[in-house]
Design a protein around this motif. Structure first.
Motif, short mmCIF file in Angstrom:
data_model
loop_
_atom_site.label_atom_id
_atom_site.label_comp_id
_atom_site.label_asym_id
_atom_site.label_seq_id
_atom_site.Cartn_x
_atom_site.Cartn_y
_atom_site.Cartn_z
N THR A 73 0.73 -1.27 0.05
CA THR A 73 -0.10 -0.10 0.00
C THR A 73 0.91 1.31 -0.02
N LYS A 77 1.39 -0.94 5.71
CA LYS A 77 0.21 -1.59 6.60
C LYS A 77 0.83 -2.49 7.41
N ASP A 125 -3.71 -1.75 -5.98
CA ASP A 125 -4.31 -0.58 -6.75
C ASP A 125 -5.87 -0.69 -7.08
N GLY A 127 -9.29 -3.48 -6.41
CA GLY A 127 -9.65 -4.80 -6.97
C GLY A 127 -8.71 -5.86 -6.54
N ARG A 129 -9.44 -8.14 -3.81
CA ARG A 129 -10.16 -9.31 -3.96
C ARG A 129 -10.48 -10.13 -5.03
N1 UDP Z 1 -6.24 0.06 0.27
C1 UDP Z 1 -5.10 0.42 1.04
N2 UDP Z 1 -5.16 0.16 2.31
C2 UDP Z 1 -6.09 -0.70 3.00
C3 UDP Z 1 -7.17 -1.12 2.51
C4 UDP Z 1 -7.18 -0.78 0.96
O1 UDP Z 1 -4.50 0.97 0.76
O2 UDP Z 1 -5.90 -1.10 4.22
C5 UDP Z 1 -6.64 0.47 -0.95
C6 UDP Z 1 -6.11 -0.66 -1.80
O3 UDP Z 1 -5.42 -0.04 -2.85
C7 UDP Z 1 -7.13 -1.50 -2.37
C8 UDP Z 1 -8.16 -0.31 -2.40
O4 UDP Z 1 -8.04 0.43 -1.29
O5 UDP Z 1 -6.98 -2.17 -3.37
C9 UDP Z 1 -9.57 -0.77 -2.32
O6 UDP Z 1 -9.88 -1.41 -1.05
P1 UDP Z 1 -11.23 -2.35 -0.80
O7 UDP Z 1 -11.50 -2.58 0.42
O8 UDP Z 1 -12.37 -1.73 -1.89
O9 UDP Z 1 -10.88 -3.84 -1.57
P2 UDP Z 1 -10.26 -4.30 -3.02
O10 UDP Z 1 -10.81 -3.30 -3.96
O11 UDP Z 1 -8.73 -4.22 -2.90
O12 UDP Z 1 -10.94 -5.65 -3.08
#
Ligand code: UDP
Length: 247
Positions: A73, A77, A125, A127, A129
């Motif tokens: 990130t 984190k 960046d 998406g 999951r």
């Molecule tokens: N993200 C981050 N730190 C976190 C959680 C999320 O930087 O602790 C960022 C990361 O780029 C992630 C995006 O926010 O891909 C969107 O997070 P979301 O929870 O919607 O999940 P994701 O889209 O990754 O499935």
């Protein structure tokens, strides 16, 4: 609506799979969806959870774990272990990955084994999951092929490939495969998981301080399903190159 990376609303980011990234795993894939990169690795143990034995449930099991590496990130984190507890978001995501993969695997054919799917985000960046699910489907298939090649199983215990993608709404326009900047701006965020037959496995959709209409939902579903067809085609190409029979 101009996207930051000039994509069309229905255009996903380029996808790439690098297989065999973790040589000790039975199947492993580094999936890239644009700048989102996730390592998906699978190991298979010759036992099942105690609750299955106690309830005399036949067949095998599949379980998944998800985490973001500290340097995935923009700001570091901390690892869950250093905080002493699993983050709520990670636990929600790993359960989603587990459910999605159990839709792909024939647990009866797997026999008394447990498939462990580990998804670790290398670069986040948006998406992560959905990328984890798309990569995991390939890693699970490769690991199960190996079981068959090693003659530990007669038949491939895979029912279907599974892929996932996100869709969102920004300024009332539905957009496929949001990156982080777009995700932050989106008023609706929907994650879609589907099989190669086009059957839906899961829909996670929510308005973020906003609502969405029935029509927008249908539009997001069709964008997402189109994206998933392309991802499954890319998975199939990798499997064909890996020289084994198509699922
Ligand atoms: N993200 C981050 N730190 C976190 C959680 C999320 O930087 O602790 C960022 C990361 O780029 C992630 C995006 O926010 O891909 C969107 O997070 P979301 O929870 O919607 O999940 P994701 O889209 O990754 O499935």
């Amino acid at each position: 609506m101009i996207r930051l990376d000039d994509r069309a609303p229905d255009q996903s980011r380029p996808v790439a799979f690098q297989c065999g990234i973790a040589p000790h795993a039975s199947g492993s894939v580094l999936i890239s969806m644009g700048n989102t990169r996730v390592v998906c690795a699978v190991m298979i143990e010759e036992n099942v959870p105690r609750w299955m034995k106690e309830q005399r449930i036949s067949g095998g099991w599949l379980t998944a774990e998800y985490s973001m590496l500290p340097y995935s990130t923009l700001t570091r984190k901390p690892r869950d272990v250093s905080k002493g507890r699993l983050d709520g978001r990670s636990s929600e995501i790993q359960r989603l990955i587990g459910r999605s993969m159990r839709a792909a695997v024939d647990l009866e054919k797997l026999g008394p084994r447990t498939i462990w799917v580990d998804c670790d985000v290398l670069q986040a960046d948006g998406g992560t999951r959905t990328a984890a699910i798309t990569g995991a489907s390939l890693a699970v298939t490769l690991a199960c092929r190996r079981l068959v090649e090693e003659k530990r199983l007669a038949e491939l215990p895979i029912k279907t490939l599974v892929a996932a993608i996100s869709v969102g709404v920004i300024e009332n326009v539905a957009l496929l495969d949001l990156n982080y900047e777009e995700d932050k701006a989106a008023t609706v965020d929907l994650n879609l998981v589907a099989t190669e037959e086009g059957a839906l496995v899961e829909i996670q959709g929510a308005g973020e301080e906003a609502t969405f209409s029935h029509e927008q939902l249908l539009q997001m579903l069709s964008l997402g399903q189109k994206g998933i067809v392309d991802l499954i085609e890319a998975q199939r190409a990798v499997l064909a190159n890996a020289g084994a029979t198509a699922v």
